[in-house]
Design an enzyme around this catalytic site. Structure first.
Site, short mmCIF file in Angstrom:
data_model
loop_
_atom_site.label_atom_id
_atom_site.label_comp_id
_atom_site.label_asym_id
_atom_site.label_seq_id
_atom_site.Cartn_x
_atom_site.Cartn_y
_atom_site.Cartn_z
N VAL A 1 3.21 2.02 -1.81
CA VAL A 1 3.50 2.45 -3.18
C VAL A 1 2.38 3.34 -3.71
O VAL A 1 2.62 4.33 -4.40
CB VAL A 1 3.72 1.22 -4.09
CG1 VAL A 1 3.86 1.62 -5.55
CG2 VAL A 1 4.98 0.47 -3.64
N PRO B 1 0.81 -1.23 0.00
CA PRO B 1 0.00 0.00 0.00
C PRO B 1 0.84 1.27 0.00
O PRO B 1 0.38 2.32 -0.47
CB PRO B 1 -0.82 -0.12 1.29
CG PRO B 1 -0.85 -1.58 1.59
CD PRO B 1 0.46 -2.12 1.13
N CYS C 1 -20.48 -1.12 -6.43
CA CYS C 1 -20.82 0.05 -5.60
C CYS C 1 -22.25 0.51 -5.84
O CYS C 1 -22.87 1.07 -4.95
CB CYS C 1 -19.85 1.19 -5.89
SG CYS C 1 -19.73 1.65 -7.63
N GLU D 1 -14.97 8.11 -6.62
CA GLU D 1 -16.22 7.36 -6.75
C GLU D 1 -16.15 6.29 -5.68
O GLU D 1 -15.38 5.35 -5.77
CB GLU D 1 -16.33 6.78 -8.16
CG GLU D 1 -17.75 6.34 -8.50
CD GLU D 1 -18.01 4.90 -8.10
OE1 GLU D 1 -18.61 4.70 -7.01
OE2 GLU D 1 -17.62 4.00 -8.84
#
Length: 483
Positions: free
Chosen positions: A213, A211, A286, A252
Site C-alpha cells: 500500500v 507494505p 536517528c 531523513e
C-alpha cells in the site's frame, strides 16, 4: 494511573472517518506487554487509490493552494485542537511506542511550536518576488500532492516537521503512518474531521499493515512528492520507486552520530547526553549520539562514568514514572539488536554493561548496553543499531577524532564538548554531518535538520522545511518603458 488507551481505529479519506473498504483490521501491539491494545483499519490498494484520488482532486479543483489566509485559519484550528488533546497523544505514545511516561509529554510539547509557526508562514510568506533587474517574477507555489510516509519512533514530531509544513505550503497530503504506531496519526485524522474546516481530500490518512500500500503511494504518478523518515535501506527503495515518475523526494534517514569529547570538555555533561539519548528513546532515535569518542587521556574515566550512568538506568514498564528506558518496538527489532551485540563481542569489543535481552516473560526489552575498545571499522561502530547500545572509541588528537567521526556512510547529527568554543567550532565545521551541537546547546527547532551522505536528502524544520514543499517558477517579461 490507568493504562487503558483506546485509539481511533478509522482512517481519514476524502474528509470522512472510514474503515477499510474490505473491513480488514490489524492489531496494535503494546511492546511492553505484547498484548493487543486494539485494532486499526487495514487499508488495501483500493483505499490508497481513493485517498490519492481525493488529494489530487482537492489540489486541482479547490483554492487550498492559493487561499493563504484560509490555510492559516485551518492550521490554527488544528493547532488548537492538538493542544487540547496533548494528554491523549501522550498516552498513545506510551502505549503503542513504549516511550516512558515521564518523557512522552516533553517529547510532544517540544513539537507544538511548529504548528502555529507554520500557520503564520502559510499567510505571510512572500510567494512572489521580483527577478534581478526587474526582469520578471520569481514565483513559489505548492508542489501538488505530497505522500508522507512516517516512521514509528517519532510520529508526532513528523507531523510537525512534514505534514503541517506541506499543508501550510498549499499542498494536499496523503499520510501513511507506520503500522507499529498508527494511533498517533489517526487521532490527528479525527481532530481534522471534527475540529477544523480543512476541506475534504486536503489531508488523508491511510493505515495499513501491507507494505504494498505504501509502494502504491510512492509509485503513483498523481503524487508529486514523497517525504519519508526511516531507515536508509527503505529510503533507497523509495527513491527507486519514485524515480518512475521523477518525483521529488525528501528523505531523513539513518545515523551513527559521533559525540566528540575534547580533552578539555565537560565529561559529565557529554557522557550524560549520550546515555540519555540512548536510554530514554531505547536508542530508537536517528540522531542518537551512539558513538562516544574520548581522548586517550580521559578514556578510562569516561568509560567508568558511562558505566555508572547505565547502572543507574531503570528499565521496565513505560507507565512507571521511575522508569527511564522502555521496550524496543517489536520482537524482530529486539532480536536484530541482540544479533548486533553478539557480533560486537565476536569482533573484539569489550562489553562493559548489559549486552543481552532481559529475561522478562513479556515485552521486548534489552539491557542498556555499553561497549568499549571498539574498532571504528567494526560492525557495531558502523551500522545503525537503533537500540540502547553505546560504543566508546578512543582517539589521539582532534584530527583523529574528526577522521573517526567522518568514517561512516551516515552524516546526520553530531556533538562536540570543549571549554574552547572556537576550537569546538573548528572541529564541528570539519565533521561531515547536517547538524552539530556544541556543549549540548539545543539545535532542533532552531536550525535546519537533515543529513549528509546516506542520511538523506533535503532539510526539515522552519523556513528551510517549509520551502522544501514549494516549486520555484521564473516568469520573464519584456522590458517595459519607464513610466
Amino acid at each position: 494511573m490507568s493504562e487503558t488507551v483506546i485509539g481511533e481505529a478509522r482512517m481519514l479519506i476524502d474528509g470522512k472517518l472510514v474503515d477499510a473498504q474490505s473491513g480488514a483490521v490489524f492489531p496494535n501491539i503494546d511492546p511492553a506487554t505484547e498484548q493487543v491494545l486494539g485494532h486499526t483499519a487495514d487499508a488495501g490498494p483500493e483505499d490508497m487509490e481513493a485517498a490519492i484520488a481525493a488529494a489530487r482532486r482537492a489540489f486541482d479543483e479547490t483554492d487550498w493552494a492559493t487561499d493563504h489566509a484560509f490555510r492559516r485559519r485551518c492550521i490554527e484550528q488544528l493547532s488548537a485542537a492538538v493542544n487540547e488533546a496533548v494528554e491523549e497523544f501522550r498516552r498513545i505514545d506510551v502505549a503503542e511506542l513504549g516511550r516512558p511516561f515521564n518523557f512522552a509529554l516533553g517529547s510532544i510539547k517540544s513539537n507544538l511550536a511548529p504548528f502555529s509557526a507554520m500557520a503564520e508562514l502559510a499567510e505571510t510568506y512572500e510567494y512572489e518576488q521580483s527577478l534581478p533587474g526587474n526582469a520578471g517574477v520569481l514565483q513559489r507555489e505548492a508542489i501538488g500532492v505530497v505522500g508522507a510516509i512516517l516512521t514509528w519512533n517519532c510520529g508526532f514530531m513528523l507531523w510537525a516537521t512534514k505534514v503541517i509544513p506541506a499543508l501550510a505550503a498549499g499542498n494536499t497530503v496523503v499520510v501513511r503512518p507506520a503500522p507499529e504506531t498508527p494511533w498517533g496519526s489517526t487521532l490527528f485524522g479525527r481532530l481534522v474531521a471534527e475540529k477544523t474546516d480543512i476541506p475534504a481530500g486536503v489531508l488523508n490518512i491511510v493505515t495499513s499493515s501491507n507494505p504494498a500500500v505504501a509502494v502504491a503511494l510512492t509509485e503513483d504518478p498523481r503524487v508529486d512528492m514523497i517525504t519519508f523518515t526511516g531507515s536508509t535501506k527503505v529510503g533507497k527503495q523509495i527513491m527507486a520507486q519514485a524515480a518512475g515518475s521523477v518525483k521529488k523526494v525528501l528523505l531523513e534517514l539513518g545515523g551513527k552520530s559521533a559525540n566528540i569529547v575534547l580533552d578539555d570538555g565537560n565529561l559529565q555533561a557529554a557522557v550524560g547526553i549520550s546515555v540519555g539519548m540512548i536510554c530514554v528513546s531505547s536508542g530508537q532515535a536517528c540522531g542518537a549520539l551512539s558513538r562516544l569518542l574520548l581522548p586517550r587521556s580521559r578514556y578510562e574515566e569516561g568509560i567508568e562514568l558511562a558505566a555508572k550512568m547505565f547502572g543507574g538506568m531503570t528499565l521496565g514498564s513505560p507507565w512507571d514514572e521511575k522508569v527511564g528506558q522502555g521496550p524496543q518496538i517489536s520482537v524482530a527489532h529486539r532480536d536484530r539488536i541482540v544479533g548486533l551485540m553478539e557480533k560486537a563481542k565476536e569482533e573484539g569489543a569489550r562489553l562493559v554493561v548489559g549486552g543481552a535481552a532481559t529475561d522478562d516473560e513479556k515485552g521486548y526489552f534489552i539491557q542498556p548496553t555499553l561497549f568499549a575498545d571498539v574498532d571504528p571499522d567494526s560492525t557495531i561502530a558502523q551500522e545503525e543499531v537503533f537500540g540502547p547500545v553505546l560504543v566508546v572509541i578512543p582517539y589521539d588528537d582532534d584530527q583523529d577524532a574528526i577522521r573517526i567521526a567522518n568514517n561512516s556512510i551516515y552524516g546526520l547529527f553530531g556533538a562536540v564538548f570543549t571549554e574552547d568554543i572556537e576550537r569546538g567550532l573548528d572541529v564541528a565545521r570539519r565533521v561531515r554531518t547536517g547538524s552539530v551541537m556544541i556543549n549540548g546547546a539545543p539545535l532542533f527547532g532552531i536550525g535546519p535538520f537533515g543529513g549528509y551522505k546516506q542520511s538523506g536528502l533535503g532539510r526539515e524544520v522552519g523556513l528551510w522545511g517549509f520551502e522544501e514543499f514549494l516549486e520555484m517558477k521564473g516568469i520573464s517579461v519584456p522590458a517595459r518603458p519607464a513610466a
